[in-house]
Design an enzyme around this catalytic site. Structure first.
Site, mmCIF file in Angstrom:
data_model
loop_
_atom_site.group_PDB
_atom_site.id
_atom_site.type_symbol
_atom_site.label_atom_id
_atom_site.label_comp_id
_atom_site.label_asym_id
_atom_site.label_seq_id
_atom_site.Cartn_x
_atom_site.Cartn_y
_atom_site.Cartn_z
ATOM 1 C CD GLU A 1 1.594 3.037 1.689
ATOM 2 O OE1 GLU A 1 0.664 2.307 2.059
ATOM 3 O OE2 GLU A 1 2.355 3.626 2.491
ATOM 4 C CB CYS B 1 9.511 10.542 0.712
ATOM 5 S SG CYS B 1 7.996 9.575 0.923
ATOM 6 C CB CYS C 1 5.249 12.084 7.691
ATOM 7 S SG CYS C 1 4.413 12.570 6.170
ATOM 8 C CG HIS D 1 6.281 5.749 1.750
ATOM 9 N ND1 HIS D 1 5.809 6.633 2.679
ATOM 10 C CD2 HIS D 1 5.296 4.836 1.561
ATOM 11 C CE1 HIS D 1 4.580 6.284 3.028
ATOM 12 N NE2 HIS D 1 4.255 5.193 2.362
ATOM 13 C CG ASP E 1 4.639 8.079 7.375
ATOM 14 O OD1 ASP E 1 4.585 9.212 6.865
ATOM 15 O OD2 ASP E 1 4.908 7.066 6.707
ATOM 16 C CB SER E 2 0.839 10.063 5.493
ATOM 17 O OG SER E 2 1.982 9.648 4.765
HETATM 18 N N1 DGL Z 1 5.940 9.182 4.023
HETATM 19 C C1 DGL Z 1 5.496 10.479 3.558
HETATM 20 C C2 DGL Z 1 6.687 11.445 3.573
HETATM 21 O O1 DGL Z 1 7.697 11.181 4.211
HETATM 22 C C3 DGL Z 1 4.915 10.462 2.166
HETATM 23 C C4 DGL Z 1 3.684 9.680 1.949
HETATM 24 C C5 DGL Z 1 2.494 10.522 1.554
HETATM 25 O O2 DGL Z 1 2.469 11.105 0.472
HETATM 26 O O3 DGL Z 1 1.582 10.580 2.378
HETATM 27 O O4 DGL Z 1 6.618 12.481 2.959
#
Ligand code: DGL
Length: 278
Positions: free
Chosen positions: A155, A193, A78, A195, A14-15
């Site tokens: 975050e 997403c 991600c 997150h 993931d990012s």
């Molecule tokens: N967790 C990333 C996603 O599922 C989003 C976070 C980011 O913007 O890097 O898209």
């Protein structure tokens, strides 16, 4: 293909550390696998960047998991990287790669009665219209909305903060108004997403009564099980708490260790700092 008598090494990327929600579902499903999780925290957010940049970052991250950690199967936990860089990742590594969009679209098809779904995601994911394509292929009507304030709030650890609840309320009101103006009758909200599952209670409090909230974590774990097949080692029981996991991040390891346990549902332990370049 993974030998039948060996637990596979699964790389999860993931990012940031939102993808730990997907890792959690994978651990439940594959307690005997070895996991390497990478959060590219130095270059987060991906969601506001271009396809070219996201593809470069994601390919480097995938190569780290395959070449240096021996991952035999990759899960792109991600949505942004899955939406914009799945091809680039597949070209960069010689192992099977599973993204989150397709399983999420299938889960919403199973959940929706009206056939109308709403998707909330990052700006890059929404502009790619990857969810629109995947949901339309499932026979659904879909409306997508970018919610760029939510990743920074997660975050920051503000997962049950009144400000976050207010932001979600505003985004959903805008989305519902637009759905109404298009004559849609949505009964399902996709958290597009990784997150956002941390905000699930806030989303559930903000949707209309009876509406379903979908996160792709469990759907991805099911899709991984289909791809990995009936591996003998996976079928043997083992407590999820004993599963071997190594976590890596490109920055903010202390924050990852502190907040990551909320996503993973247990302590993440020591997070190793790595450098993937600029
Ligand atoms: N967790 C990333 C996603 O599922 C989003 C976070 C980011 O913007 O890097 O898209």
């Amino acid at each position: 293909m993974v030998p039948k008598d060996m637990a596979p090494a699964i790389g999860v990327f993931d990012s940031g550390f939102g993808g730990l929600t997907v890792l959690r579902a994978l651990i439940e499903r594959f307690p005997r696998a070895r996991f390497a999780f990478l959060g590219d925290t130095a270059r987060l957010p991906y969601g506001s960047k271009s396809r070219r940049t996201i593809a470069r970052y994601a390919a480097q991250s995938a190569q780290f998991l395959v070449r240096e950690q021996g991952a035999e199967f990759l899960v792109i936990a991600c949505n942004t990287a899955s939406a914009l860089a799945l091809d680039a990742i597949q070209d960069a590594v010689p192992v099977p790669v599973l993204g989150v969009i397709e399983p999420g679209a299938k889960a919403s098809r199973a959940a929706s009665q009206t056939g109308d779904v709403l998707v909330v995601a990052t700006e890059a994911t929404v502009h790619s219209h990857a969810y629109a394509a995947a949901c339309t292929a499932q026979g659904l009507r879909v409306l997508e909305k970018a919610c760029p304030l939510l990743v920074p709030l997660v975050e920051e650890g503000w997962t049950d903060h009144p400000v976050t609840a207010e932001v979600i309320e505003i985004y959903l009101n805008e989305l519902r108004a637009e759905a109404e103006s298009r004559g849609m009758n949505p009964d399902t909200l996709v958290l597009g997403c990784t997150h956002y599952p941390l905000l699930r209670p806030l989303f559930e409090g903000a949707v209309r009564p009876g509406a379903k909230v979908i996160d792709s974590a469990e759907a991805v774990a099911q899709a991984a099980a289909r791809q990995l097949g009936s591996n003998v080692a996976l079928a043997e029981p083992r407590a999820a708490a004993e599963t071997k996991i190594r976590c890596f991040a490109t920055d903010s390891v202390e924050k990852f260790e502190r907040l990551g346990s909320r996503f993973l549902g247990r302590p993440v332990g020591h997070v190793e700092l790595i450098d993937l370049g600029d």
